[in-house]
Structure formats: structure tokens, C-alpha cells
Design an enzyme around this catalytic site. Structure first.
Site: not given
Ligand code: ADE
Length: 264
Positions: A35, A222
Site C-alpha cells: 500500500e 474486496d
Molecule cells: N483490508 C482489506 N480487506 C479487508 C477486509 N475484508 N477486512 C479487514 N481488512 C481488510
């Protein structure tokens, strides 16, 4: 001496009539190297050779000047035993505390990836500014302890910035797991969250104590309420979404440059 004629104390009078100074120092707290790397390159930062942090700590600091701003990016670095990023609330809060004490930033940006909820309007690659942050994995049913555990905090308000850059705004919920247990899900719903991460509320706990204005910039890798397994979807989108995060963070820094806190 007579008080100012409207009855205000001298201190209040002076504070109101002093023009606010421009922001000169921005600190990014970023959990993962993937990142942080695009931003390190964009701002042409260099990695410090002699760490300002205690000897043996994996924490990494990049620094440099971009436009009129001193920029620092700090990352918790790689776990000593496993070589993976030290994600989660414990490293994030320790790193934030030590960095603020050492670097004295005017403003902090906690930038990173997050899960998003399509039911709340999130899509892959969206970048959100959090209006509020809270925990979803700390529970205690006793009166007041319940509210303490959730730890809701308002983020520093940036109405001009979100309007000018057309950024999405939503609530952020933090826990120490990439997955989501049924109890976590209930906490996230109760927090009214659009995005979910593993650091934000911990950073907020520290910066609230230290009184440093903090912006939370979270890019969606996601869809938590979608049909794909979170770890696969996260890894699949990590690089491209980090690039989107990098573009948004650059726009945010360009907007901050030359402004004072009250302009944001
Ligand atoms: N960072 C990226 N996706 C995530 C998720 N689903 N839960 C927690 N941190 C995250």
C-alpha cells in the site's frame, strides 16, 4: 486591564483574531508495504538510514519534501519471525504513538485497503473517506464498558476536501481479522459501516488522545457481502487497488498543500 468589549477573555480574543497557520507536516500511517510503495515513489521519499524508532523494531519510515509539505510515511514493517506485514491494531497504535511523539505532524492520514459492503454502496476500487471509526471485535455487555469497547470516534471533518475531490464518505469499522465472524458482522451492522479494516479505530484512539487531526482513506479490495472468498479477492485486487489509493492520496496531499486545517 478591562476585558475586550464583548466580554470575551483575552485568550479567546487572541485565538480568534490569529490567522490559522498553513499545514506543513503530513504523516501517513500505512500498514502494508504494498500500500505504501506507490506513494513513496510518487512523493520521491527516501527510507531513513538510521531509524528514529527503537533499535530492533521492524518499523520503517520514509521522508521527504513534496511541494511545500514535509511528508513522512511510516509502516509497521515485517514481522521478525514470519516476514509478513505487521497488520492489525497493536502495531498500528504503537507506531502511531511513537511517530507522533517523534515527528509532531500537523495532520495524519491513515491510508490503506479495506473490505467494502455492496449493500452500503461500496465497489472494488472505491476510495472512501471515513466520517466515523469504531471497533467491531471488542465486546463487553456491562453498562458503559459496552460503549467503551466499540470506541466510536468522529474523524477529522474535511467537507471541502471530499467535495472538491468527489470522494465517497462512509463509516469505518475496525477489527483484527480479515474474515468476519457472525459476531463481528453484528458489530459492523451496528456501527453502520460501509468499509472494514484492521487499523483505523486503533489509530483514532491514539490520535484522539494526542489531539492530532486524522483523515482515514480506505480503498476497497474486496466485497465482504459478495460471493467471492475474501482472502482470494483481497490478494487479486491488492496491487491495482493500491494504485487507486495512491492516486487518491496524492490528490488529497495536493489539496492540503498551502492550506490550513480549517480550509479542509
Ligand atoms: N483490508 C482489506 N480487506 C479487508 C477486509 N475484508 N477486512 C479487514 N481488512 C481488510
Amino acid at each position: 486591564m478591562a476585558p475586550p468589549h464583548d466580554g470575551k477573555t483575552a485568550a479567546v480574543f487572541e485565538e480568534e483574531s490569529t490567522p490559522e497557520r498553513r499545514i506543513s507536516s503530513v504523516l501517513f500511517v500505512i500498514a502494508m508495504q504494498t500500500e505504501a510503495s506507490p506513494l513513496v515513489d510518487k512523493f520521491r521519499l527516501i527510507e531513513e538510514a538510521e531509524s528514529v524508532f527503537p533499535e530492533g523494531f521492524p518499523w520503517v519510515r520514509y521522508y521527504g519534501k513534496y511541494k511545500d509539505l514535509n511528508i513522512n510515511i511510516v509502516c509497521p514493517g515485517k514481522d521478525k519471525a514470519l516476514g509478513v506485514d505487521s497488520v492489525g491494531t497493536v502495531p498500528a497504535s504503537l507506531l502511531t504513538y511513537a511517530s507522533v511523539q517523534t515527528l509532531r505532524p500537523d495532520i495524519i492520514i491513515n491510508a490503506g485497503t479495506s473490505g467494502g459492503f455492496k449493500a452500503k454502496g461500496a465497489s472494488i476500487g472505491d476510495v472512501f473517506v471515513a466520517s466515523h471509526v469504531a471497533f467491531h471485535d471488542r465486546r463487553n455487555p456491562l453498562p458503559k464498558r459496552d460503549i467503551y469497547c466499540i470506541g466510536t470516534r468522529q474523524a477529522f471533518s474535511t467537507p471541502n476536501l471530499v467535495k472538491e475531490l468527489n470522494l465517497k464518505v462512509g463509516k469505518l469499522s475496525t477489527g483484527n481479522s480479515l474474515d468476519m465472524s457472525p459476531q463481528d458482522a453484528a458489530g459492523i451492522i451496528s456501527n453502520d459501516a460501509t468499509v472494514k479494516d484492521m487499523e483505523g479505530a486503533a489509530v483514532a484512539y491514539v490520535t484522539d488522545l494526542l489531539k492530532v487531526p486524522t483523515i482515514f482513506l480506505k480503498a476497497v479490495t474486496d466485497i465482504v457481502d459478495g460471493d467471492k472468498p475474501t482472502p482470494e479477492e483481497f490478494l487479486l485486487n491488492l496491487a491495482t487497488v493500491s494504485a487507486a489509493l495512491d492516486r487518491a492520496a496524492t490528490q488529497v496531499v495536493d489539496f492540503i498543500n498551502g492550506k490550513s486545517l480549517s480550509d479542509l
